[in-house]
Design an enzyme around this catalytic site. Structure first.
Site, PDB file in Angstrom:
ATOM      1  N   ASP A  83      10.405  33.277  17.586  1.00 41.31           N
ATOM      2  CA  ASP A  83       9.027  33.707  17.355  1.00 41.31           C
ATOM      3  C   ASP A  83       8.085  32.515  17.149  1.00 41.31           C
ATOM      4  O   ASP A  83       6.942  32.546  17.598  1.00 41.31           O
ATOM      5  CB  ASP A  83       8.992  34.631  16.120  1.00 41.31           C
ATOM      6  CG  ASP A  83       7.617  35.214  15.859  1.00 41.31           C
ATOM      7  OD1 ASP A  83       6.940  35.572  16.838  1.00 41.31           O
ATOM      8  OD2 ASP A  83       7.216  35.317  14.684  1.00 41.31           O
ATOM      9  N   LYS A 128      -6.298  26.539  18.642  1.00 40.71           N
ATOM     10  CA  LYS A 128      -6.865  26.224  17.317  1.00 40.71           C
ATOM     11  C   LYS A 128      -7.599  24.884  17.410  1.00 40.71           C
ATOM     12  O   LYS A 128      -7.096  23.935  18.001  1.00 40.71           O
ATOM     13  CB  LYS A 128      -5.748  26.161  16.270  1.00 40.71           C
ATOM     14  CG  LYS A 128      -5.114  27.546  16.030  1.00 40.71           C
ATOM     15  CD  LYS A 128      -4.140  27.520  14.878  1.00 40.71           C
ATOM     16  CE  LYS A 128      -3.368  28.820  14.787  1.00 40.71           C
ATOM     17  NZ  LYS A 128      -3.846  29.752  13.776  1.00 40.71           N
ATOM     18  N   HIS A 172      -1.245  30.739  21.146  1.00 40.62           N
ATOM     19  CA  HIS A 172      -2.568  30.685  20.510  1.00 40.62           C
ATOM     20  C   HIS A 172      -2.733  29.442  19.640  1.00 40.62           C
ATOM     21  O   HIS A 172      -3.852  29.040  19.345  1.00 40.62           O
ATOM     22  CB  HIS A 172      -2.883  31.978  19.761  1.00 40.62           C
ATOM     23  CG  HIS A 172      -2.192  32.131  18.450  1.00 40.62           C
ATOM     24  ND1 HIS A 172      -0.903  32.567  18.335  1.00 40.62           N
ATOM     25  CD2 HIS A 172      -2.622  31.907  17.182  1.00 40.62           C
ATOM     26  CE1 HIS A 172      -0.568  32.606  17.051  1.00 40.62           C
ATOM     27  NE2 HIS A 172      -1.603  32.204  16.323  1.00 40.62           N
ATOM     28  N   HIS A 191       5.182  27.745  19.224  1.00 41.75           N
ATOM     29  CA  HIS A 191       4.158  27.036  18.446  1.00 41.75           C
ATOM     30  C   HIS A 191       4.636  25.661  17.955  1.00 41.75           C
ATOM     31  O   HIS A 191       3.951  24.656  18.122  1.00 41.75           O
ATOM     32  CB  HIS A 191       3.731  27.852  17.225  1.00 41.75           C
ATOM     33  CG  HIS A 191       3.262  29.238  17.550  1.00 41.75           C
ATOM     34  ND1 HIS A 191       2.535  29.540  18.675  1.00 41.75           N
ATOM     35  CD2 HIS A 191       3.402  30.415  16.891  1.00 41.75           C
ATOM     36  CE1 HIS A 191       2.261  30.838  18.689  1.00 41.75           C
ATOM     37  NE2 HIS A 191       2.784  31.386  17.617  1.00 41.75           N
ATOM     38  N   ARG A 205      -2.548  54.247  26.417  1.00 41.10           N
ATOM     39  CA  ARG A 205      -1.660  55.238  27.044  1.00 41.10           C
ATOM     40  C   ARG A 205      -2.411  56.526  27.342  1.00 41.10           C
ATOM     41  O   ARG A 205      -2.345  57.068  28.418  1.00 41.10           O
ATOM     42  CB  ARG A 205      -0.473  55.513  26.137  1.00 41.10           C
ATOM     43  CG  ARG A 205       0.674  54.609  26.511  1.00 41.10           C
ATOM     44  CD  ARG A 205       1.928  54.952  25.746  1.00 41.10           C
ATOM     45  NE  ARG A 205       2.472  53.695  25.253  1.00 41.10           N
ATOM     46  CZ  ARG A 205       2.975  53.513  24.053  1.00 41.10           C
ATOM     47  NH1 ARG A 205       3.029  54.488  23.199  1.00 41.10           N
ATOM     48  NH2 ARG A 205       3.441  52.333  23.708  1.00 41.10           N
ATOM     49  N   GLU A 212       4.063  30.747   6.196  1.00 42.44           N
ATOM     50  CA  GLU A 212       3.299  32.000   6.133  1.00 42.44           C
ATOM     51  C   GLU A 212       3.628  32.726   4.849  1.00 42.44           C
ATOM     52  O   GLU A 212       4.739  32.607   4.330  1.00 42.44           O
ATOM     53  CB  GLU A 212       3.677  32.904   7.303  1.00 42.44           C
ATOM     54  CG  GLU A 212       3.368  32.314   8.652  1.00 42.44           C
ATOM     55  CD  GLU A 212       3.580  33.344   9.739  1.00 42.44           C
ATOM     56  OE1 GLU A 212       2.617  34.073  10.043  1.00 42.44           O
ATOM     57  OE2 GLU A 212       4.688  33.434  10.265  1.00 42.44           O
ATOM     58  N   LYS A 260       8.554  32.857   6.752  1.00 42.59           N
ATOM     59  CA  LYS A 260       7.705  33.936   6.233  1.00 42.59           C
ATOM     60  C   LYS A 260       7.946  34.050   4.733  1.00 42.59           C
ATOM     61  O   LYS A 260       8.979  33.617   4.222  1.00 42.59           O
ATOM     62  CB  LYS A 260       8.059  35.250   6.917  1.00 42.59           C
ATOM     63  CG  LYS A 260       7.800  35.191   8.429  1.00 42.59           C
ATOM     64  CD  LYS A 260       7.153  36.444   8.939  1.00 42.59           C
ATOM     65  CE  LYS A 260       6.911  36.399  10.437  1.00 42.59           C
ATOM     66  NZ  LYS A 260       5.541  36.063  10.805  1.00 42.59           N
ATOM     67  N   LYS A 294       3.455  34.932  24.441  1.00 45.68           N
ATOM     68  CA  LYS A 294       4.748  34.425  24.036  1.00 45.68           C
ATOM     69  C   LYS A 294       5.440  35.423  23.106  1.00 45.68           C
ATOM     70  O   LYS A 294       4.764  36.286  22.574  1.00 45.68           O
ATOM     71  CB  LYS A 294       4.617  33.063  23.355  1.00 45.68           C
ATOM     72  CG  LYS A 294       3.627  32.986  22.225  1.00 45.68           C
ATOM     73  CD  LYS A 294       3.862  33.305  20.811  1.00 45.68           C
ATOM     74  CE  LYS A 294       5.113  33.681  20.201  1.00 45.68           C
ATOM     75  NZ  LYS A 294       4.970  34.286  18.846  1.00 45.68           N
TER      76      LYS A 294
END
Ligand code: BG6
Length: 486
Positions: free
Chosen positions: A233, A180, A176, A238, A45, A214, A336, A146
């Site tokens: 998410d 992998k 992503h 994924h 910015r 996670e 999570k 995404k």
């Protein structure tokens, strides 16, 4: 080796850029994959001083590269590739002219990769400005992150806006997980080994589990995460992409069109889960305080500082309605603050059709194939074998274990973003997602969200556990159990 190119990272001072994208380019440089003369242009910015930004990148690399990867000599050369620039991504100002001059100082056929590490709501506007400034050339590409949108309709809108300025073959939608190494190895395993190809269907497989667990919690992403939740998410992208790679037919060639066409067929065959089926087949959870590694960690609501029914855990029983997979449950799970960080695909085979040993040795454990994507990259196959130390016929499970990274003497640094950004620079879209896949994935996700909005609250689970008890019950209904790593 690629020709020199320019990559412009919009949102270049943000978390993703500092934590993942710039370290990935440093690795590409170290491996000799960043062509001399290429330019990395993170946009920020405000840019008071180049040196200040470069120092920030230096600190980020030291923090996010593994021990041994970072050294001052390589950093000094790599820093010369970085050309930060202040850009307002929603309004044209004099800095856009500066960007244009910089880009046009090089040959007109040099590839330009515009990486939008920005909120999806401004993708359209940013592309519009690129077009107004006449920065989009035939060899330009745009990379978008995404999740695209928060439902089918918003994704369509964003995709349509981007499509006004870039052709579909110029749009690289990144997930992503597809970068992998072990995820790509999944295709190698399936399509270059006759062993598995003939044992990859409802006749031999009992159930398949795809889990991404996670240990982290909300981190610093409350604004995004509380609106998204685990379904948008992680599952929409994924987990569904992993499901596609596990379940798809062999592409006739390893090119983008063939791979995407096969993945799309899987998404189309995914049985919709609607209305009351949502509660029957899906568990949503939210973590409450718990103990992890001996330390008490706060629950989701404490971290958020607010009330919320956003799910931090999802477990789904899905079915693919086609010949190959009829009747095989696919269990998808992500969360999570779970016990262990791990991503893996577990293929549980059926039992042998007739147990000749029953009288002597009891039940035979079915074969199991575990493809671990992280933290270790390994393939394990569990077989039954005779115990050697017994005169009686006694069987026991033994595991063939292939540690994929072991042969590389630490000379290999798997980095999904490096792989995918190099693919984008090389104009290879095979590991990126087509618009039709995004559309089809949302078509499956939307009715679940709608049902959740109508009724129910998340089941609670303790931080540091494997998720709500309801997720175990979901599998127990069919006499299955989660395979929990470690
Ligand atoms: C991102 C999600 O796409 O993937 C994050 O937005 C998640 O919430 C991350 O933590 C997990 O990626 P990885 O590669 O660490 O498993």
């Amino acid at each position: 080796m690629l020709n020199p190119f320019d990559i412009i990272i919009f949102g270049g001072g943000g978390d993703l850029s500092l934590r993942k994208l710039l370290p990935a380019w440093y690795r590409a440089y170290q491996e000799g994959n960043l062509p001399a003369g290429s330019r990395i242009m993170p946009t920020v910015r405000e840019l008071a001083d180049r040196a200040e930004f470069i120092e920030k990148v230096d600190n980020a690399l030291q923090a996010h590269l593994s021990t041994g990867e970072y050294n001052k000599k390589d950093w000094a050369v790599f820093a010369e590739f970085i050309h930060p620039i202040a850009i307002n991504v929603t309004e044209i100002d004099e800095n856009w002219t500066l960007l244009k001059e910089r880009l046009e100082a090089e040959a007109s056929d040099r590839s330009r990769v515009f990486y939008l590490s920005l909120p999806p709501a401004v993708y359209g506007r940013c592309c519009e400005l690129l077009s107004q400034m006449e920065l989009i050339t035939e060899t330009s590409r745009v990379v978008v992150e995404k999740p695209i949108g928060y439902c089918g309709a918003s994704a369509e809108e964003i995709n349509s806006q981007v499509a006004l300025y870039f052709k579909e073959e110029q749009i690289f939608r990144i997930d992503h997980y597809l970068g992998k190494e072990t995820v790509q190895n999944l295709m190698a395993l399936r399509f270059s080994n006759v062993l598995f190809e003939n044992l990859w269907d409802a006749k031999t497989i009992d159930n398949i589990q795809i889990s991404i667990s996670e240990t982290v919690g909300l981190e610093t992403r409350a604004g995004f995460y509380d609106k998204a939740g685990a379904l948008r998410d992680m599952v929409q992208n994924h987990l569904l992409q992993l499901l596609c790679l596990v379940a798809m037919e062999s592409p006739h060639k390893l090119n983008a069109n063939s791979i995407r066409a096969e993945k799309l067929k899987v998404l189309e065959a995914l049985r919709p889960i609607v209305g009351k089926e949502v509660k029957e087949n899906i568990v949503r959870g939210q973590y409450v305080p718990g103990t992890m590694n001996g330390k008490v960690v706060p629950g989701y609501l404490e971290e958020l500082g607010d009330n919320s029914t956003t799910e931090t855990f999802v477990a789904i029983r899905a079915h693919i309605d086609n010949w190959r997979w009829a009747g095989v449950p696919f269990y998808l799970r992500t969360g999570k603050r779970l016990k262990k960080r791990c991503a893996e695909i577990v293929v549980e085979y059926k039992s042998v059709s007739h147990n000749v040993y029953e009288q002597n040795v009891g039940p035979i454990q079915p074969n199991r194939l575990v493809i671990q994507i992280q933290p270790e990259e390994s393939i394990q196959l569990t077989l039954m074998s005779k115990r050697l130390d017994s005169l009686e016929m006694q069987l026991e499970p033994v595991t063939l274990n292939i540690e994929l990274a072991e042969d590389y003497n630490n000379n290999y640094q798997g980095d999904a973003y490096k792989r995918l950004m190099l693919d984008a620079a090389a104009n290879n879209p095979a590991l990126f997602i087509h618009r039709d896949e995004v559309r089809q994935a949302w078509k499956w996700i939307d009715p679940i969200v709608e049902q959740w909005q109508k009724s129910g609250v998340p089941a609670l689970y303790r931080a540091g556990s494997w998720g709500p008890i309801d997720a175990d019950e979901l599998l127990a209904e069919r006499n299955h159990t989660w395979y929990n790593a470690g």
